[in-house]
Scaffold this motif. Structure first.
Motif, PDB file in Angstrom:
ATOM      1  N   LEU A 193      -0.880   9.680  18.664  1.00 55.09           N
ATOM      2  CA  LEU A 193       0.026   8.652  19.166  1.00 55.09           C
ATOM      3  C   LEU A 193       0.673   7.837  18.064  1.00 55.09           C
ATOM      4  N   VAL A 194      -0.014   7.652  16.949  1.00 53.85           N
ATOM      5  CA  VAL A 194       0.478   6.784  15.890  1.00 53.85           C
ATOM      6  C   VAL A 194       0.328   7.481  14.548  1.00 53.85           C
ATOM      7  N   THR A 195       1.367   7.389  13.720  1.00 52.38           N
ATOM      8  CA  THR A 195       1.275   7.801  12.324  1.00 52.38           C
ATOM      9  C   THR A 195       1.523   6.583  11.462  1.00 52.38           C
ATOM     10  N   GLU A 196       0.641   6.353  10.507  1.00 57.33           N
ATOM     11  CA  GLU A 196       0.742   5.171   9.648  1.00 57.33           C
ATOM     12  C   GLU A 196       0.920   5.603   8.198  1.00 57.33           C
ATOM     13  N   ILE A 197       1.934   5.053   7.548  1.00 59.54           N
ATOM     14  CA  ILE A 197       2.192   5.269   6.123  1.00 59.54           C
ATOM     15  C   ILE A 197       1.703   4.034   5.375  1.00 59.54           C
ATOM     16  N   ARG A 198       0.792   4.234   4.420  1.00 59.66           N
ATOM     17  CA  ARG A 198       0.211   3.113   3.676  1.00 59.66           C
ATOM     18  C   ARG A 198       0.597   3.239   2.207  1.00 59.66           C
ATOM     19  N   GLN A 199       1.297   2.240   1.699  1.00 59.26           N
ATOM     20  CA  GLN A 199       1.714   2.209   0.305  1.00 59.26           C
ATOM     21  C   GLN A 199       1.089   0.999  -0.376  1.00 59.26           C
ATOM     22  N   TYR A 200       0.454   1.221  -1.523  1.00 62.45           N
ATOM     23  CA  TYR A 200      -0.261   0.170  -2.251  1.00 62.45           C
ATOM     24  C   TYR A 200       0.388  -0.006  -3.623  1.00 62.45           C
ATOM     25  N   PHE A 201       0.826  -1.223  -3.927  1.00 59.99           N
ATOM     26  CA  PHE A 201       1.557  -1.520  -5.157  1.00 59.99           C
ATOM     27  C   PHE A 201       0.646  -2.273  -6.129  1.00 59.99           C
ATOM     28  N   TYR A 202       0.479  -1.719  -7.329  1.00 57.83           N
ATOM     29  CA  TYR A 202      -0.410  -2.275  -8.349  1.00 57.83           C
ATOM     30  C   TYR A 202       0.420  -2.833  -9.506  1.00 57.83           C
ATOM     31  N   ARG A 203      -0.092  -3.899 -10.102  1.00 55.93           N
ATOM     32  CA  ARG A 203       0.627  -4.516 -11.232  1.00 55.93           C
ATOM     33  C   ARG A 203       0.614  -3.609 -12.456  1.00 55.93           C
ATOM     34  N   ASN A 204      -0.406  -2.764 -12.600  1.00 61.08           N
ATOM     35  CA  ASN A 204      -0.424  -1.782 -13.681  1.00 61.08           C
ATOM     36  C   ASN A 204      -1.237  -0.579 -13.231  1.00 61.08           C
ATOM     37  N   MET A 205      -1.206   0.471 -14.015  1.00 59.81           N
ATOM     38  CA  MET A 205      -1.813   1.736 -13.616  1.00 59.81           C
ATOM     39  C   MET A 205      -3.326   1.648 -13.508  1.00 59.81           C
ATOM     40  N   THR A 206      -3.946   0.757 -14.263  1.00 58.71           N
ATOM     41  CA  THR A 206      -5.407   0.679 -14.288  1.00 58.71           C
ATOM     42  C   THR A 206      -5.969  -0.430 -13.397  1.00 58.71           C
ATOM     43  N   ALA A 207      -5.118  -1.184 -12.718  1.00 56.12           N
ATOM     44  CA  ALA A 207      -5.599  -2.291 -11.878  1.00 56.12           C
ATOM     45  C   ALA A 207      -6.474  -1.762 -10.748  1.00 56.12           C
ATOM     46  N   ARG A 208      -7.581  -2.446 -10.505  1.00 58.51           N
ATOM     47  CA  ARG A 208      -8.489  -2.031  -9.432  1.00 58.51           C
ATOM     48  C   ARG A 208      -7.935  -2.412  -8.061  1.00 58.51           C
ATOM     49  N   ASN A 209      -7.334  -3.590  -7.965  1.00 58.07           N
ATOM     50  CA  ASN A 209      -6.861  -4.100  -6.681  1.00 58.07           C
ATOM     51  C   ASN A 209      -5.335  -4.134  -6.657  1.00 58.07           C
ATOM     52  N   TYR A 210      -4.781  -3.837  -5.512  1.00 57.09           N
ATOM     53  CA  TYR A 210      -3.329  -3.915  -5.355  1.00 57.09           C
ATOM     54  C   TYR A 210      -2.923  -5.335  -4.967  1.00 57.09           C
ATOM     55  N   THR A 211      -1.721  -5.727  -5.380  1.00 55.67           N
ATOM     56  CA  THR A 211      -1.188  -7.053  -5.067  1.00 55.67           C
ATOM     57  C   THR A 211      -0.294  -7.010  -3.832  1.00 55.67           C
ATOM     58  N   TYR A 212       0.372  -5.887  -3.627  1.00 52.27           N
ATOM     59  CA  TYR A 212       1.293  -5.750  -2.501  1.00 52.27           C
ATOM     60  C   TYR A 212       0.974  -4.451  -1.750  1.00 52.27           C
ATOM     61  N   ALA A 213       1.328  -4.450  -0.480  1.00 48.38           N
ATOM     62  CA  ALA A 213       1.131  -3.248   0.330  1.00 48.38           C
ATOM     63  C   ALA A 213       2.112  -3.244   1.490  1.00 48.38           C
ATOM     64  N   ILE A 214       2.453  -2.029   1.941  1.00 47.70           N
ATOM     65  CA  ILE A 214       3.277  -1.837   3.138  1.00 47.70           C
ATOM     66  C   ILE A 214       2.556  -0.860   4.048  1.00 47.70           C
ATOM     67  N   ARG A 215       2.401  -1.239   5.309  1.00 47.87           N
ATOM     68  CA  ARG A 215       1.882  -0.322   6.328  1.00 47.87           C
ATOM     69  C   ARG A 215       2.993  -0.104   7.344  1.00 47.87           C
ATOM     70  N   SER A 216       3.517   1.114   7.377  1.00 49.69           N
ATOM     71  CA  SER A 216       4.614   1.460   8.287  1.00 49.69           C
ATOM     72  C   SER A 216       4.074   2.346   9.401  1.00 49.69           C
ATOM     73  N   ARG A 217       4.385   1.996  10.653  1.00 53.74           N
ATOM     74  CA  ARG A 217       3.851   2.734  11.796  1.00 53.74           C
ATOM     75  C   ARG A 217       4.976   3.297  12.648  1.00 53.74           C
ATOM     76  N   LEU A 218       4.860   4.575  12.971  1.00 61.08           N
ATOM     77  CA  LEU A 218       5.731   5.243  13.933  1.00 61.08           C
ATOM     78  C   LEU A 218       4.877   5.679  15.110  1.00 61.08           C
ATOM     79  N   THR A 219       5.403   5.497  16.307  1.00 61.51           N
ATOM     80  CA  THR A 219       4.665   5.818  17.525  1.00 61.51           C
ATOM     81  C   THR A 219       5.249   7.058  18.172  1.00 61.51           C
TER      82      THR A 219
END
Length: 541
Positions: A193-219
């Motif tokens: 029923l749902v497909t979710e696209i999850r994108q995680y944006f990191y300040r640098n390549m080695t960062a453990r935690n992401y600062t920004y994210a987008i969750r896009s959902r299509l039904t």
């Protein structure tokens, strides 16, 4: 009108013997969207609504049909009890596709390795080389629009000796926004029923935690359900923060639309205004930011991209084909007045704003924008909790009478005023002057009703037409209507006592004159004209 939706519940994994109880309330009379998801593999039981199970590793989904101003109960238990050959719907696991982090590219080949995510209305193409959105194909118009999204930050000054500062009320960036990330990861979780696209944006390549994210959902709506609003939107939820000091974060959507740096937005949730980009000697960036209370869009000769918001944002088009939305701010300065009144806005929080995207022809988006905005602003309320073997017996399926209105009418208010206000304003004012205030007691047989026509004249060939409804029929689920009296917008005055102001803006027609025909006083049958708001006292037996 019924509400079709999906309900999502996220949390820690539960013990095998525990159950989850969910209740969702539809506060509106229009179509809504919910997602029911549970941790692990769960079995979904309906108590009084249609449902359709879906595959997911982290949540299970089903379609819920809610009538206006109604609620439904659901219980979710482990799949261990589901047996082969039975009618019990067992949840299954969704497919998850993960992509490693990709460094931000200054220049990149155009669309060499694309991954499609589709439903019946859109195909979203994702670029494997960048982990960013590449384009959206809108099926009805058969047009593909290049669409890329990323997070940027404005670096602002915090020292009054160095120049203008930003604070709670001021936005004074000295330079253009710069990308706030160096690497982005992506995963796609595809369910029935749902497909979710999850994108995680990191300040640098080695960062453990992401600062920004987008969750896009299509039904993906199953057959037999009216999913027009549900299908024609891409639901996006963002994560922004915590920010570094003196940063203002924006989401920039860059497209192939030739909008000539012109956007349209509402500054009051009611009327759209044209916002052209204007060049100034000083502070051109901030002076081209405009309020978006509920919706905004940009367009060219063929397509329109609509943004719907659950909260107010600043919005701008700094380049052709671009629209950016202010999401979060963290500021500090040494201006004495700001320090004295705590206006530095040194906010270390994480925010989760929501936008819905609609893409299509002018006619399609004009018909969907207003109704989708109402669906976003009045999403059903979800209550849930663990029952752990103590679940009360849920009510069985039953037919609820719905408070139903045409799709171009919005029920703004349906409430019992908390005061005993005389319908005769003059009499009420005289009693106040005499000191006879009366007891503050609600009249439980009188309801304040306010209806709003969502569409402007000429916005849609069907939905922009006047709407006639019978309030006795619409409100029959609440009781027998004995009288209807129209009031001023606030409910204070009898509308028959009012005289509309008018003023001359030039030769010919006077501003404030109305083209609506005169209305007979009283009666349960009313007509609401485009963009009109009408308020009533409805008296029940």
């Amino acid at each position: 009108m019924q509400a079709v939706g999906r309900l999502e519940l996220l949390g820690e994994e539960k013990k095998e013997e525990e159950e989850i109880h969910a209740c969702d309330l539809n506060p509106a009379r229009g179509a809504q969207t919910l997602a029911l998801g549970t941790p692990g593999e769960r079995l979904l039981h309906q108590s009084s609504a249609q449902h359709q199970p879906a595959r997911s590793r982290s949540f299970s989904s089903f379609v819920a049909v809610l009538t206006g101003l109604s609620y439904r109960h659901y219980s979710i238990r482990p799949t261990a009890g589901a047996q082969e050959g039975t009618q019990e719907p067992a949840a299954t696991v969704a497919s998850t596709l993960q992509f490693g982090r990709r460094l931000r590219r200054r220049t990149s080949p155009a669309g060499r390795h694309l991954v499609p995510v589709a439903n019946d209305c859109y195909i979203v193409l994702l670029d494997q080389d960048t982990n960013l959105m590449h384009s959206i194909w809108e099926r009805q118009s058969n047009r593909t629009v290049r669409v890329t999204q990323e997070f940027l930050e404005y670096h602002v000054n915090g020292d009054v000796k160095q120049g203008p500062i930003s604070d709670n009320y001021l936005f004074t960036p000295g330079k253009a926004a710069v990308p706030a990330w160096e690497a982005v990861g992506m995963e796609i979780v595809a369910g029935q029923l749902v497909t979710e696209i999850r994108q995680y944006f990191y300040r640098n390549m080695t960062a453990r935690n992401y600062t920004y994210a987008i969750r896009s959902r299509l039904t993906h709506m199953p057959q037999g359900h009216d999913g027009e609003l549900l299908c024609h939107r891409i639901e996006q939820e963002y994560r922004a923060g915590p920010l570094e000091l003196n940063r203002e974060a924006v989401l920039r959507t860059s497209t192939s639309l030739n909008n000539q740096q012109v956007i349209y937005s509402d500054n009051n949730g009611y009327q759209m205004q044209r916002r052209p980009y204007l060049s100034y000697v000083n502070n051109s960036i901030a002076r081209n930011y405009y309020p978006m209370v509920q919706s905004a869009f940009m367009e060219d000769d063929e397509s329109r991209l609509v943004l719907l918001s659950e909260r107010a944002h600043g919005i701008s088009s700094q380049e052709n084909g671009q629209v950016e939305v202010m999401l979060h701010r963290r500021l500090s300065n040494n201006f004495d007045w700001d320090l004295g009144y705590n206006l530095t806005l040194n906010d270390t929080s994480v925010v989760h704003p929501v936008l819905w995207l609609l893409l299509g022809s002018w006619s399609l988006t004009a018909a969907l924008r207003q109704r989708s905005a109402v669906a976003l602003q009045h999403r059903p309320v979800v209550l849930f909790g663990d029952l752990a073997g103590t679940a009360p017996k849920l009510p069985g399926p039953q037919q609820q009478e719905a408070v139903t209105l045409p799709p171009n009418l919005h029920l703004q208010i349906l409430s019992i005023p908390g005061w005993r206000y005389s319908s005769n304003h003059t009499e009420h004012a005289q009693n106040l002057r005499k000191g006879h205030r009366g007891e503050a007691q609600a009249d439980l047989r009188r309801v304040l009703l306010r209806l709003h026509h969502l569409y402007e004249v000429g916005e849609d060939p069907v939905l922009s037409q006047p709407v006639t409804v019978n309030l006795e029929a619409v409100l029959q689920a609440l009781g027998s209507v004995v009288a209807v009296e129209e009031r001023s917008l606030t409910g204070t005055w009898d509308v028959g006592m009012l005289h509309r102001w008018s003023w001359r803006t030039g030769p010919g027609r006077r501003r404030g004159d109305t083209t609506f025909p005169s209305r007979p006083p009283g009666g349960p049958i009313i007509t609401v004209y485009p963009k009109e708001i009408r308020t009533f006292f409805v008296h029940f037996q």
